[in-house]
Structures are given as C-alpha cells and as structure tokens.
Enzyme design. Structure first.
Site, short mmCIF file in Angstrom:
data_model
loop_
_atom_site.label_atom_id
_atom_site.label_comp_id
_atom_site.label_asym_id
_atom_site.label_seq_id
_atom_site.Cartn_x
_atom_site.Cartn_y
_atom_site.Cartn_z
N GLY A 85 0.84 -1.19 0.00
CA GLY A 85 0.00 0.00 0.00
C GLY A 85 0.87 1.24 0.00
O GLY A 85 2.00 1.21 0.50
N GLN A 130 3.30 9.95 0.67
CA GLN A 130 4.59 9.27 0.82
C GLN A 130 5.52 9.53 -0.36
O GLN A 130 6.72 9.29 -0.27
CB GLN A 130 4.38 7.75 0.98
N CYS A 154 5.85 -0.06 7.17
CA CYS A 154 5.53 1.09 6.32
C CYS A 154 6.74 1.43 5.48
O CYS A 154 7.86 1.46 5.99
CB CYS A 154 5.14 2.27 7.20
N LEU A 155 6.51 1.72 4.19
CA LEU A 155 7.63 2.07 3.32
C LEU A 155 8.31 3.36 3.76
O LEU A 155 9.47 3.58 3.43
CB LEU A 155 7.15 2.19 1.86
N HIS A 193 -4.40 1.89 7.78
CA HIS A 193 -3.01 2.37 7.84
C HIS A 193 -2.80 3.47 6.79
O HIS A 193 -2.26 4.54 7.09
CB HIS A 193 -2.07 1.18 7.58
N GLU A 194 -3.25 3.20 5.55
CA GLU A 194 -3.05 4.18 4.48
C GLU A 194 -3.86 5.45 4.72
O GLU A 194 -3.40 6.55 4.43
CB GLU A 194 -3.40 3.58 3.12
N HIS A 231 -2.22 7.93 6.85
CA HIS A 231 -1.23 8.77 6.14
C HIS A 231 -1.88 10.06 5.64
O HIS A 231 -1.24 11.11 5.58
CB HIS A 231 -0.66 8.03 4.93
NI NI Z 1 2.61 3.41 5.55
#
Ligand code: NI
Length: 169
Positions: free
Chosen positions: A46, A51, A94-95, A136-137, A140
């Site tokens: 995701g 991001q 998380c990236l 989670h997304e 963000h």
């Molecule tokens: Ni993330």
C-alpha cells in the site's frame, strides 16, 4: 510511468494532512500509475500519495498473494463510514519507516466509500489485511504514521533506527 522517491521519517511532509481531490482525471491517473509502480518496486502492499510528497487524498494498494495475478486497487478521497467495535492486532510496517515492524490494534472491520480509478463511487466492506491496510493508508492522509500508535519510546527508537540506516546507506 515513472518511479517516485518514497519519503521516510522524519521527513516533515509525512506529518502533513492531504487535501481532497477535485476530479479523477488523466493527470491524477498518471499519479496513481506512478504510485503503483513505485509501490511494486519497493516492494510494498500500500502507498499513500503523501509518501511520494503529493498531499492528495489518494491511495494505491495490491494485496494479491504471490501465486496470484496482480490486483491493483485505487482509492480516491476514501472515507471510513463505519468501524466495528471488535479490534484486531496486526504487525504493521511502512515504506516510510523502513525495516520497522510493530503491532497495532485497529477496528477489525470497516465500511468505506471512495472513488475508483475511473472516478466512480464505490462502497465496500473491508476485513482482515484489507481492513488493516486501508486504515493504515488512511492514517497517512491525516499525517499519521503507524509508529504514532506506539509508545513514545518505541516511536523515538524507530525514527532513530531509520536515521541510522539512512546514514549508513
Ligand atoms: Ni505506511
């Protein structure tokens, strides 16, 4: 399509709230295509537009199993309209917080509304990994990272570790 740079903590843009999208047009689809390619390359499941430094309420996701075909999904202006009282823990990563994993407890099921890649409104129920990932997304989009759900000590340790990795790279 092009790969975009994924911002990592403690980049200040990650703490910014994202703005609603006015129209799902070709320019936005080009952004979503880039985000998807960037997510696959990372690799991740995701990615939110913030991001890659774009403060728009846009998320891409693909939860396919390794043996399955790709199943790209796109969420524009997503809203959670219902959450279950029941919660479930999941070890998240998380990236933007590379190599850090920790357990976060979230509602086990949610109902969401969003616009898809074609700009059509969709209402959908999510559970399991889908419910975890969309929550989670969507965090963000408010400038919230999964480590913000952890204790202050754990959060500070995570950021310190990511900074160290960045220096070593
Ligand atoms: Ni993330």
């Amino acid at each position: 399509m092009a790969l975009r740079e994924i911002l990592v903590v403690p980049h200040p843009i990650l703490k910014q709230a994202s703005q609603p999208v006015d129209a799902v047009d070709d320019e936005l689809r080009a952004l979503m295509d880039d985000m998807l390619e960037t997510m696959y390359a990372a690799p991740g499941i995701g990615l939110a537009a913030i991001q890659v430094g774009v403060p728009k309420r846009v998320i891409v996701m693909d939860l396919h199993r390794p043996e399955e075909e790709k199943q790209p999904r796109f969420f524009v202006n997503p809203e959670i309209v219902w959450t279950s009282e029941e919660t479930a823990p999941y070890e998240e990563g998380c990236l933007s917080v590379p190599e850090i994993y920790d357990e976060v407890e979230r509602p086990a099921r949610v109902k969401l509304r969003y616009l898809n890649y074609a700009g059509e409104p969709v209402e959908e129920d999510a559970e399991g990994l889908f419910a975890v990932c969309i929550q989670h997304e969507m965090d963000h989009l408010e400038g919230v990272l999964f480590i913000d759900h952890l204790s202050r000590l754990k959060r500070e340790q995570a950021i310190k570790k990511v900074k160290k990795q960045a220096k070593a790279a």
